[in-house]
Design a protein around this motif. Structure first.
Motif, PDB file in Angstrom:
ATOM      1  N   ASP A  85      -0.455  13.457  14.505  1.00 28.06           N
ATOM      2  CA  ASP A  85      -0.874  12.420  13.565  1.00 28.06           C
ATOM      3  C   ASP A  85      -0.466  12.841  12.167  1.00 28.06           C
ATOM      4  OD1 ASP A  85      -1.907   9.997  12.809  1.00 28.06           O
ATOM      5  OD2 ASP A  85      -3.989  10.652  12.723  1.00 28.06           O
ATOM      6  N   VAL A  86      -0.381  11.863  11.278  1.00 25.61           N
ATOM      7  CA  VAL A  86       0.049  12.107   9.898  1.00 25.61           C
ATOM      8  C   VAL A  86      -0.876  11.319   8.976  1.00 25.61           C
ATOM      9  CG1 VAL A  86       1.801  10.287  10.166  1.00 25.61           C
ATOM     10  CG2 VAL A  86       2.010  11.913   8.279  1.00 25.61           C
ATOM     11  N   THR A  87      -1.224  11.898   7.837  1.00 26.77           N
ATOM     12  CA  THR A  87      -2.119  11.209   6.904  1.00 26.77           C
ATOM     13  C   THR A  87      -1.403  10.008   6.284  1.00 26.77           C
ATOM     14  OG1 THR A  87      -1.448  12.742   5.161  1.00 26.77           O
ATOM     15  CG2 THR A  87      -3.492  13.248   6.327  1.00 26.77           C
ATOM     16  N   MET A  88      -2.192   9.062   5.742  1.00 28.15           N
ATOM     17  CA  MET A  88      -1.625   7.834   5.186  1.00 28.15           C
ATOM     18  C   MET A  88      -0.692   8.103   4.011  1.00 28.15           C
ATOM     19  SD  MET A  88      -4.839   5.260   5.250  1.00 28.15           S
ATOM     20  CE  MET A  88      -5.677   4.852   6.764  1.00 28.15           C
ATOM     21  N   ASP A  89      -1.015   9.147   3.228  1.00 25.03           N
ATOM     22  CA  ASP A  89      -0.163   9.453   2.078  1.00 25.03           C
ATOM     23  C   ASP A  89       0.982  10.401   2.452  1.00 25.03           C
ATOM     24  OD1 ASP A  89      -1.606  11.717   2.558  1.00 25.03           O
ATOM     25  OD2 ASP A  89      -2.584  11.813   0.592  1.00 25.03           O
ATOM     26  N   SER A  90       1.176  10.607   3.763  1.00 26.83           N
ATOM     27  CA  SER A  90       2.250  11.487   4.267  1.00 26.83           C
ATOM     28  C   SER A  90       2.211  12.865   3.603  1.00 26.83           C
ATOM     29  CB  SER A  90       3.627  10.847   4.071  1.00 26.83           C
ATOM     30  OG  SER A  90       3.715   9.662   4.821  1.00 26.83           O
ATOM     31  N   PRO A 130      -8.738   6.113   3.316  1.00 29.18           N
ATOM     32  CA  PRO A 130      -7.598   6.459   2.452  1.00 29.18           C
ATOM     33  C   PRO A 130      -8.034   7.393   1.316  1.00 29.18           C
ATOM     34  CG  PRO A 130      -7.705   4.077   2.818  1.00 29.18           C
ATOM     35  CD  PRO A 130      -8.976   4.656   3.337  1.00 29.18           C
ATOM     36  N   GLY A 131      -7.243   8.421   1.092  1.00 33.15           N
ATOM     37  CA  GLY A 131      -7.563   9.370   0.031  1.00 33.15           C
ATOM     38  C   GLY A 131      -8.568  10.429   0.432  1.00 33.15           C
ATOM     39  N   HIS A 132      -9.277  10.213   1.549  1.00 31.89           N
ATOM     40  CA  HIS A 132     -10.271  11.200   2.013  1.00 31.89           C
ATOM     41  C   HIS A 132     -10.074  11.488   3.492  1.00 31.89           C
ATOM     42  CE1 HIS A 132     -12.624  11.148  -1.708  1.00 31.89           C
ATOM     43  NE2 HIS A 132     -12.334   9.865  -1.742  1.00 31.89           N
ATOM     44  N   VAL A 157     -15.284  16.667  16.407  1.00 28.61           N
ATOM     45  CA  VAL A 157     -14.842  16.288  15.069  1.00 28.61           C
ATOM     46  C   VAL A 157     -14.796  17.563  14.233  1.00 28.61           C
ATOM     47  CG1 VAL A 157     -15.368  14.951  12.995  1.00 28.61           C
ATOM     48  CG2 VAL A 157     -15.846  13.977  15.242  1.00 28.61           C
ATOM     49  N   TRP A 158     -13.670  17.752  13.530  1.00 29.18           N
ATOM     50  CA  TRP A 158     -13.471  18.946  12.700  1.00 29.18           C
ATOM     51  C   TRP A 158     -13.230  18.531  11.260  1.00 29.18           C
ATOM     52  CZ3 TRP A 158     -13.345  23.958  14.893  1.00 29.18           C
ATOM     53  CH2 TRP A 158     -13.348  23.996  16.298  1.00 29.18           C
ATOM     54  N   LYS A 159     -13.751  19.313  10.350  1.00 25.94           N
ATOM     55  CA  LYS A 159     -13.442  19.119   8.928  1.00 25.94           C
ATOM     56  C   LYS A 159     -12.197  19.935   8.630  1.00 25.94           C
ATOM     57  CE  LYS A 159     -15.532  18.716   4.434  1.00 25.94           C
ATOM     58  NZ  LYS A 159     -15.683  17.318   4.122  1.00 25.94           N
ATOM     59  N   PHE A 160     -11.229  19.284   8.004  1.00 25.73           N
ATOM     60  CA  PHE A 160      -9.961  19.965   7.717  1.00 25.73           C
ATOM     61  C   PHE A 160      -9.898  20.327   6.241  1.00 25.73           C
ATOM     62  CE2 PHE A 160      -5.607  18.793   6.047  1.00 25.73           C
ATOM     63  CZ  PHE A 160      -5.062  20.045   6.221  1.00 25.73           C
ATOM     64  N   ASN A 161      -9.653  21.613   5.988  1.00 30.56           N
ATOM     65  CA  ASN A 161      -9.499  22.083   4.613  1.00 30.56           C
ATOM     66  C   ASN A 161      -8.187  22.858   4.514  1.00 30.56           C
ATOM     67  OD1 ASN A 161      -9.685  23.109   2.072  1.00 30.56           O
ATOM     68  ND2 ASN A 161     -11.634  24.177   2.378  1.00 30.56           N
ATOM     69  N   TRP A 185     -10.801   7.058  16.029  1.00 32.29           N
ATOM     70  CA  TRP A 185     -11.867   6.599  15.135  1.00 32.29           C
ATOM     71  C   TRP A 185     -11.990   5.090  15.238  1.00 32.29           C
ATOM     72  CZ3 TRP A 185     -14.746  10.125  12.402  1.00 32.29           C
ATOM     73  CH2 TRP A 185     -14.230  11.431  12.301  1.00 32.29           C
ATOM     74  N   GLY A 186     -13.232   4.599  15.255  1.00 33.74           N
ATOM     75  CA  GLY A 186     -13.468   3.163  15.227  1.00 33.74           C
ATOM     76  C   GLY A 186     -13.392   2.638  13.799  1.00 33.74           C
ATOM     77  N   PRO A 187     -13.762   1.372  13.578  1.00 33.30           N
ATOM     78  CA  PRO A 187     -13.717   0.803  12.226  1.00 33.30           C
ATOM     79  C   PRO A 187     -14.577   1.596  11.241  1.00 33.30           C
ATOM     80  CG  PRO A 187     -14.150  -0.895  13.880  1.00 33.30           C
ATOM     81  CD  PRO A 187     -14.239   0.410  14.570  1.00 33.30           C
ATOM     82  N   PHE A 188     -14.040   1.837  10.057  1.00 33.28           N
ATOM     83  CA  PHE A 188     -14.740   2.525   8.950  1.00 33.28           C
ATOM     84  C   PHE A 188     -15.222   3.925   9.323  1.00 33.28           C
ATOM     85  CE2 PHE A 188     -15.764  -2.100   8.733  1.00 33.28           C
ATOM     86  CZ  PHE A 188     -14.885  -2.410   7.702  1.00 33.28           C
ATOM     87  N   ASP A 189     -14.591   4.532  10.315  1.00 32.02           N
ATOM     88  CA  ASP A 189     -14.938   5.899  10.739  1.00 32.02           C
ATOM     89  C   ASP A 189     -16.391   6.032  11.210  1.00 32.02           C
ATOM     90  OD1 ASP A 189     -12.396   6.607  10.031  1.00 32.02           O
ATOM     91  OD2 ASP A 189     -12.940   7.490   8.109  1.00 32.02           O
ATOM     92  N   GLU A 190     -17.026   4.896  11.557  1.00 29.49           N
ATOM     93  CA  GLU A 190     -18.438   4.954  11.948  1.00 29.49           C
ATOM     94  C   GLU A 190     -18.603   5.342  13.417  1.00 29.49           C
ATOM     95  OE1 GLU A 190     -19.796   1.092  10.939  1.00 29.49           O
ATOM     96  OE2 GLU A 190     -19.880   1.505   8.781  1.00 29.49           O
ATOM     97  N   THR A 191     -17.585   5.066  14.212  1.00 33.80           N
ATOM     98  CA  THR A 191     -17.679   5.347  15.647  1.00 33.80           C
ATOM     99  C   THR A 191     -16.444   6.125  16.120  1.00 33.80           C
ATOM    100  OG1 THR A 191     -16.659   3.195  16.070  1.00 33.80           O
ATOM    101  CG2 THR A 191     -19.059   3.309  16.202  1.00 33.80           C
ATOM    102  N   LEU A 192     -16.558   6.657  17.329  1.00 24.24           N
ATOM    103  CA  LEU A 192     -15.427   7.272  18.029  1.00 24.24           C
ATOM    104  C   LEU A 192     -15.254   6.505  19.329  1.00 24.24           C
ATOM    105  CD1 LEU A 192     -16.550  11.006  17.663  1.00 24.24           C
ATOM    106  CD2 LEU A 192     -14.957   9.787  16.177  1.00 24.24           C
TER     107      LEU A 192
END
Length: 364
Positions: A85-90, A130-132, A157-161, A185-192
């Motif tokens: 996968d790739v982030t939206m801002d590449s 987006p952005g987060h 779910v992992w936090k990426f730093n 991820w479901g809509p608005f990251d509320e669900t999986l």
């Protein structure tokens, strides 16, 4: 088949004509030596990434289909890469390796972090804010190793730093009925949303991991799930020859079923379905008989074509020949003007639609 005009041949059905695209000349990329597992476009659509069971993850420029480079982990070569996968801002790319490593890179290919996840990693996806985009969801099959002991079937779910110190936020294992094939991820990251070989789709709360909904979606293994652009619609497909369209509200209602004549491995909704001008209510599906079942037959009877279906009428509009084995993964171009497929044969095929697709009445 009827007469051939402008390079396509039309086969008429009751309502919608079915076209076999002839004049579309695809780019054929032989950049992998083993079956493809995923193809993924970046948000801008100027690049796409492919990964396969040969351990290679390749970055391809959409415009001319040249390979820009590969994402290779430091140390041992990956045995197989099941997802990317790739982030939206590449900015960042993540790969899920079969040896249980979750490897993060900059878009340019420099490794920035690695998580020893454990198990056989089957899927990974960045969160959608987006952005987060600082979280990933993963799923793995259980695997016993000397170093880490037994890693059970899990969704995590992992936090990426990127500076280091990535940490685990959630682990669903005891509540997991069986191994998940994919999770997103479901809509608005509320669900999986996860899919299973038992034909079920299970929705989880992304904060505390509780089970929200279990859907008996298919009669055979669910092979893929994809969303519309705003994640308000979901399409699932299965080895039971069907694809189904679902709403992503509280009801998770099946609003359409598409019955095909082949086991399906992937299905995707056209990004132009929400276009303000000339929307395309189209769904792309690919699959085919399992490689082991077609040893005595030719490519034609294996049903390895990619098929284009109308989302509303629920009828096949066209098919595109190409692969010599099942289609494992497919993705629409971000502008909806074509698509990319990856097959069991190790080939990546890049198709751009002819002008016909946008001007002809048949494809409305």
């Amino acid at each position: 088949f009827g007469s051939s005009h402008f390079g396509w041949t039309a086969r008429w059905s009751v309502r919608l004509p079915v076209c076999v695209f002839g004049a579309m000349h695809p780019y054929l990329l032989h950049i992998h030596t083993r079956p493809l597992t995923l193809v993924k476009f970046n948000y801008d659509g100027d690049f796409f990434i492919t990964c396969a069971k040969d351990g290679e993850t390749c970055l391809i420029r959409t415009e001319n289909c040249e390979r820009v480079g590969t994402y290779t982990p430091v140390g041992d070569k990956a045995g197989a890469v099941f997802a990317v996968d790739v982030t939206m801002d590449s900015t960042y790319v993540v790969t899920a390796l079969a040896d249980g490593r979750l490897v993060f890179y900059t878009f340019e290919g420099e490794q920035v972090a690695v998580i020893q996840h454990g198990g056989i990693l089957k899927y990974v996806e960045f969160n959608q804010k987006p952005g987060h985009q600082n979280m990933v969801v993963t799923c793995n099959d259980k695997f016993k190793s000397e170093k880490e002991g037994l890693a059970p079937n899990r969704i995590m779910v992992w936090k990426f730093n990127p500076e280091g110190g990535s940490k685990r936020l959630l682990s669903i294992d005891k509540e997991l009925p069986m191994k998940a094939t994919k999770v997103k991820w479901g809509p608005f990251d509320e669900t999986l949303v996860s899919i299973f070989e038992e034909g079920t789709v299970v929705v989880w709360d992304s904060q505390d991991g509780r089970q929200i909904k279990i859907i008996q979606a298919h009669k055979g293994p669910v092979t893929s799930l994809n969303f519309s652009e705003d994640r308000s619609l979901m399409i699932t497909c299965s080895k039971d020859h069907t694809a189904k369209l679902w709403t992503m509200d509280e009801e998770y209602e099946c609003i359409k079923e598409y019955e095909t004549d082949r086991p399906l491995n992937d299905a995707a909704i056209s990004p132009l379905y929400t276009a303000a001008k000339d929307p395309k209510y189209h769904i792309l599906m690919g699959g085919g008989q399992d490689a082991k079942d077609v040893t005595t037959t030719g490519a034609s009877s294996g049903k390895f074509e990619v098929v284009l279906w109308h989302m509303v009428f629920g009828e096949e509009i066209g098919s595109i020949k190409g692969h010599f084995g099942p289609v494992n993964t497919l993705a629409w171009r971000r502008d909806g003007k074509g698509f990319v497929t990856g097959g069991e044969d190790g080939f990546v095929r890049v198709h751009v639609f002819d002008n016909d697709y946008f001007t002809s009445k048949k494809f409305e």
